[in-house]
Design a protein around this motif. Sequence first.
Motif, PDB file in Angstrom:
ATOM      1  N   GLU A   1       0.848  -1.209   0.000  1.00  0.00           N
ATOM      2  CA  GLU A   1       0.000   0.000   0.000  1.00  0.00           C
ATOM      3  C   GLU A   1       0.876   1.248   0.000  1.00  0.00           C
ATOM      4  O   GLU A   1       0.608   2.207  -0.710  1.00  0.00           O
ATOM      5  CB  GLU A   1      -0.915   0.018   1.228  1.00  0.00           C
ATOM      6  N   ARG A   2       1.908   1.190   0.751  1.00  0.00           N
ATOM      7  CA  ARG A   2       2.814   2.337   0.831  1.00  0.00           C
ATOM      8  C   ARG A   2       3.331   2.735  -0.550  1.00  0.00           C
ATOM      9  O   ARG A   2       3.484   3.906  -0.852  1.00  0.00           O
ATOM     10  CB  ARG A   2       3.992   1.957   1.751  1.00  0.00           C
ATOM     11  N   ILE A   3       3.608   1.741  -1.397  1.00  0.00           N
ATOM     12  CA  ILE A   3       4.147   2.063  -2.722  1.00  0.00           C
ATOM     13  C   ILE A   3       3.057   2.029  -3.803  1.00  0.00           C
ATOM     14  O   ILE A   3       3.358   2.047  -4.999  1.00  0.00           O
ATOM     15  CB  ILE A   3       5.336   1.132  -3.103  1.00  0.00           C
ATOM     16  N   GLY A   4       1.808   1.963  -3.361  1.00  0.00           N
ATOM     17  CA  GLY A   4       0.696   2.036  -4.314  1.00  0.00           C
ATOM     18  C   GLY A   4       0.548   0.800  -5.186  1.00  0.00           C
ATOM     19  O   GLY A   4      -0.002   0.872  -6.291  1.00  0.00           O
ATOM     20  N   LEU A   5       1.027  -0.351  -4.691  1.00  0.00           N
ATOM     21  CA  LEU A   5       0.970  -1.569  -5.517  1.00  0.00           C
ATOM     22  C   LEU A   5       0.218  -2.717  -4.824  1.00  0.00           C
ATOM     23  O   LEU A   5       0.437  -3.896  -5.147  1.00  0.00           O
ATOM     24  CB  LEU A   5       2.388  -2.029  -5.896  1.00  0.00           C
ATOM     25  N   ALA A   6      -0.676  -2.364  -3.914  1.00  0.00           N
ATOM     26  CA  ALA A   6      -1.424  -3.414  -3.212  1.00  0.00           C
ATOM     27  C   ALA A   6      -2.214  -4.274  -4.202  1.00  0.00           C
ATOM     28  O   ALA A   6      -2.394  -5.474  -3.980  1.00  0.00           O
ATOM     29  CB  ALA A   6      -2.357  -2.780  -2.185  1.00  0.00           C
ATOM     30  N   ASN A   7      -2.628  -3.667  -5.302  1.00  0.00           N
ATOM     31  CA  ASN A   7      -3.410  -4.427  -6.300  1.00  0.00           C
ATOM     32  C   ASN A   7      -2.562  -5.444  -7.074  1.00  0.00           C
ATOM     33  O   ASN A   7      -3.091  -6.231  -7.847  1.00  0.00           O
ATOM     34  CB  ASN A   7      -4.111  -3.463  -7.275  1.00  0.00           C
ATOM     35  N   LYS A   8      -1.258  -5.429  -6.857  1.00  0.00           N
ATOM     36  CA  LYS A   8      -0.370  -6.375  -7.566  1.00  0.00           C
ATOM     37  C   LYS A   8       0.039  -7.548  -6.676  1.00  0.00           C
ATOM     38  O   LYS A   8       0.837  -8.393  -7.087  1.00  0.00           O
ATOM     39  CB  LYS A   8       0.920  -5.661  -8.020  1.00  0.00           C
ATOM     40  N   ALA A   9      -0.507  -7.609  -5.459  1.00  0.00           N
ATOM     41  CA  ALA A   9      -0.041  -8.602  -4.470  1.00  0.00           C
ATOM     42  C   ALA A   9      -0.051 -10.025  -5.008  1.00  0.00           C
ATOM     43  O   ALA A   9       0.859 -10.813  -4.728  1.00  0.00           O
ATOM     44  CB  ALA A   9      -0.897  -8.513  -3.203  1.00  0.00           C
ATOM     45  N   ASP A  10      -1.067 -10.373  -5.796  1.00  0.00           N
ATOM     46  CA  ASP A  10      -1.196 -11.767  -6.239  1.00  0.00           C
ATOM     47  C   ASP A  10      -0.691 -11.985  -7.660  1.00  0.00           C
ATOM     48  O   ASP A  10      -0.905 -13.050  -8.236  1.00  0.00           O
ATOM     49  CB  ASP A  10      -2.661 -12.215  -6.095  1.00  0.00           C
ATOM     50  N   GLU A  11      -0.035 -10.972  -8.205  1.00  0.00           N
ATOM     51  CA  GLU A  11       0.516 -11.132  -9.555  1.00  0.00           C
ATOM     52  C   GLU A  11       1.956 -11.647  -9.477  1.00  0.00           C
ATOM     53  O   GLU A  11       2.591 -11.615  -8.426  1.00  0.00           O
ATOM     54  CB  GLU A  11       0.452  -9.801 -10.306  1.00  0.00           C
ATOM     55  N   PHE A  12       2.447 -12.085 -10.628  1.00  0.00           N
ATOM     56  CA  PHE A  12       3.831 -12.571 -10.691  1.00  0.00           C
ATOM     57  C   PHE A  12       4.719 -11.451 -11.244  1.00  0.00           C
ATOM     58  O   PHE A  12       4.249 -10.595 -12.005  1.00  0.00           O
ATOM     59  CB  PHE A  12       3.909 -13.829 -11.551  1.00  0.00           C
ATOM     60  N   PRO A  13       5.991 -11.464 -10.890  1.00  0.00           N
ATOM     61  CA  PRO A  13       6.870 -10.352 -11.280  1.00  0.00           C
ATOM     62  C   PRO A  13       6.865 -10.041 -12.776  1.00  0.00           C
ATOM     63  O   PRO A  13       7.002  -8.875 -13.159  1.00  0.00           O
ATOM     64  CB  PRO A  13       8.252 -10.818 -10.795  1.00  0.00           C
ATOM     65  N   ASN A  14       6.703 -11.054 -13.620  1.00  0.00           N
ATOM     66  CA  ASN A  14       6.792 -10.755 -15.068  1.00  0.00           C
ATOM     67  C   ASN A  14       5.627  -9.906 -15.581  1.00  0.00           C
ATOM     68  O   ASN A  14       5.636  -9.472 -16.730  1.00  0.00           O
ATOM     69  CB  ASN A  14       6.956 -12.038 -15.894  1.00  0.00           C
ATOM     70  N   MET A  15       4.622  -9.684 -14.719  1.00  0.00           N
ATOM     71  CA  MET A  15       3.500  -8.823 -15.108  1.00  0.00           C
ATOM     72  C   MET A  15       3.796  -7.345 -14.814  1.00  0.00           C
ATOM     73  O   MET A  15       2.977  -6.476 -15.105  1.00  0.00           O
ATOM     74  CB  MET A  15       2.226  -9.204 -14.320  1.00  0.00           C
ATOM     75  N   LEU A  16       4.952  -7.076 -14.201  1.00  0.00           N
ATOM     76  CA  LEU A  16       5.204  -5.717 -13.690  1.00  0.00           C
ATOM     77  C   LEU A  16       6.241  -4.982 -14.522  1.00  0.00           C
ATOM     78  O   LEU A  16       7.092  -5.601 -15.183  1.00  0.00           O
ATOM     79  CB  LEU A  16       5.727  -5.817 -12.254  1.00  0.00           C
ATOM     80  N   SER A  17       6.185  -3.672 -14.451  1.00  0.00           N
ATOM     81  CA  SER A  17       7.221  -2.853 -15.106  1.00  0.00           C
ATOM     82  C   SER A  17       8.510  -2.921 -14.281  1.00  0.00           C
ATOM     83  O   SER A  17       8.492  -3.334 -13.104  1.00  0.00           O
ATOM     84  CB  SER A  17       6.755  -1.398 -15.181  1.00  0.00           C
ATOM     85  N   GLY A  18       9.603  -2.499 -14.876  1.00  0.00           N
ATOM     86  CA  GLY A  18      10.885  -2.494 -14.158  1.00  0.00           C
ATOM     87  C   GLY A  18      10.823  -1.644 -12.895  1.00  0.00           C
ATOM     88  O   GLY A  18      11.337  -2.037 -11.843  1.00  0.00           O
ATOM     89  N   GLY A  19      10.178  -0.496 -12.985  1.00  0.00           N
ATOM     90  CA  GLY A  19      10.093   0.390 -11.820  1.00  0.00           C
ATOM     91  C   GLY A  19       9.283  -0.247 -10.701  1.00  0.00           C
ATOM     92  O   GLY A  19       9.627  -0.129  -9.517  1.00  0.00           O
ATOM     93  N   GLN A  20       8.206  -0.946 -11.092  1.00  0.00           N
ATOM     94  CA  GLN A  20       7.390  -1.639 -10.083  1.00  0.00           C
ATOM     95  C   GLN A  20       8.199  -2.774  -9.452  1.00  0.00           C
ATOM     96  O   GLN A  20       8.189  -2.952  -8.237  1.00  0.00           O
ATOM     97  CB  GLN A  20       6.115  -2.189 -10.725  1.00  0.00           C
ATOM     98  N   LYS A  21       8.914  -3.528 -10.289  1.00  0.00           N
ATOM     99  CA  LYS A  21       9.726  -4.643  -9.757  1.00  0.00           C
ATOM    100  C   LYS A  21      10.755  -4.127  -8.758  1.00  0.00           C
ATOM    101  O   LYS A  21      10.962  -4.719  -7.704  1.00  0.00           O
ATOM    102  CB  LYS A  21      10.478  -5.349 -10.893  1.00  0.00           C
ATOM    103  N   GLN A  22      11.386  -3.013  -9.102  1.00  0.00           N
ATOM    104  CA  GLN A  22      12.432  -2.523  -8.210  1.00  0.00           C
ATOM    105  C   GLN A  22      11.834  -1.999  -6.905  1.00  0.00           C
ATOM    106  O   GLN A  22      12.414  -2.186  -5.834  1.00  0.00           O
ATOM    107  CB  GLN A  22      13.289  -1.448  -8.909  1.00  0.00           C
ATOM    108  N   ARG A  23      10.672  -1.368  -6.981  1.00  0.00           N
ATOM    109  CA  ARG A  23      10.053  -0.892  -5.736  1.00  0.00           C
ATOM    110  C   ARG A  23       9.635  -2.079  -4.865  1.00  0.00           C
ATOM    111  O   ARG A  23       9.718  -2.021  -3.636  1.00  0.00           O
ATOM    112  CB  ARG A  23       8.881   0.033  -6.049  1.00  0.00           C
ATOM    113  N   ILE A  24       9.216  -3.152  -5.512  1.00  0.00           N
ATOM    114  CA  ILE A  24       8.873  -4.359  -4.734  1.00  0.00           C
ATOM    115  C   ILE A  24      10.129  -4.979  -4.141  1.00  0.00           C
ATOM    116  O   ILE A  24      10.122  -5.425  -2.989  1.00  0.00           O
ATOM    117  CB  ILE A  24       8.071  -5.340  -5.615  1.00  0.00           C
TER     118      ILE A  24
END
Length: 248
Positions: free
Chosen positions: A130-153
Motif C-alpha cells: 500500500e505504501r508504494i501504491g501496488l497493493a493491487n499487484k499482491a497476487d501477480e507474478f513479477p513478469n506482469m510488472l514494469s521495471g520500476g514496479q519490480k524494483q520498488r517491490i
Amino acid sequence: MATSADLIRVEHVIKEYNHGAVKALNDCSLSIQKGEVVAIIGPSGSGKSTLLRCLNLLEVPSSGHIYFNGVDITDKKVDINLHRRKMGMVFQHFNLFPHMTVKKNITLAPVQLGLKKQEEADAQAMKLLERIGLANKADEFPNMLSGGQKQRIAIVRALAMEPEVMLFDEPTSALDPEMVGEVLDLMRDLAHEGMTMAVVTHEMGFAREVASRVIFMDSGAILEENSPRFLFDSPQNPRTQAFLSKVL
Ligand SMILES: Nc1ncnc2c1ncn2[C@@H]1O[C@H](COP(=O)(O)OP(=O)(O)OP(=O)(O)O)[C@@H](O)[C@H]1O
C-alpha cells in the motif's frame, strides 16, 4: 577499532580476484554511521559494487576487517547470516523470484527464518505494498510488472526484514528512464525517514540531493569523500575532477 557510533566500519579491505591478477579493492577504509546516506560514485570498474558487496560479505575480502554493530563479521567464527538479515540489499536486476507472487516474494524470508508467522507477514506485505501504491499487484507474478514496479517491490521486500541498513547496487541502472523517478522517490523517502543507506549510483542528482556523504572511487581505492556540496562543487582530487567533468 570500531567506535560505538559506527553502524558499519570497513578497515583496510583488499579484494583480489584471479589469484591476485585483479585487485578490485586496494586498502579501502570507511565508516557509515546510523542514519547516514552514503553515495558511492566513480568510473566503471572502479570497485564500487565490490565494496558494497563486501559490506554484507556477499564478497569476502581477501584481507582487512568489516564491523557491523561493532562485530567483526569477517571473523570466520561469526555467523554471517544472523547479521546479513539486518542488511537489506537491492540489486540492479531486482532478483525477484519469478515463480512466486509479489506477496510471496515479500513474505518468504521473514516466514522462512521464523521471524514472523505467515498471517503477520502477509499483513506487513500488504502494508508495504500500500505504501508504494501496488497493493493491487499482491497476487501477480513479477513478469506482469514494469521495471520500476519490480524494483520498488524489491525494495519493500528488503524492508520486510526490518533492516538496520539498506545497500543499493545501482538500483536504477536497468530501468527505462521514465521509471527511474519512482524508484528514486521511494529511496528519498526512506532516507528522510532516517534509514541508513549505502548507494552505488550513477545518478549524480540523487547523490547531490539525498546523500549525507559522497565517496569517490577509482582503481579500487577511495580517493575522496565529502559532503555532496563540497565533493561536487570543489572536488580536490584530479581524478574526481576529471570524472565529474565528464558526468555532470
Ligand atoms: N567475480 C569477479 N572476478 C574477476 N574480476 C572481478 C569480479 N568482480 C569484479 N571484478 C573486477 O573488479 C573490478 C571492480 O569491479 P566492480 O564491479 O566492483 O566495479 P564497479 O565500479 O562497480 O563497476 P560498474 O560501475 O561498471 O558496475 C573490475 O576490474 C572488475 O572487472
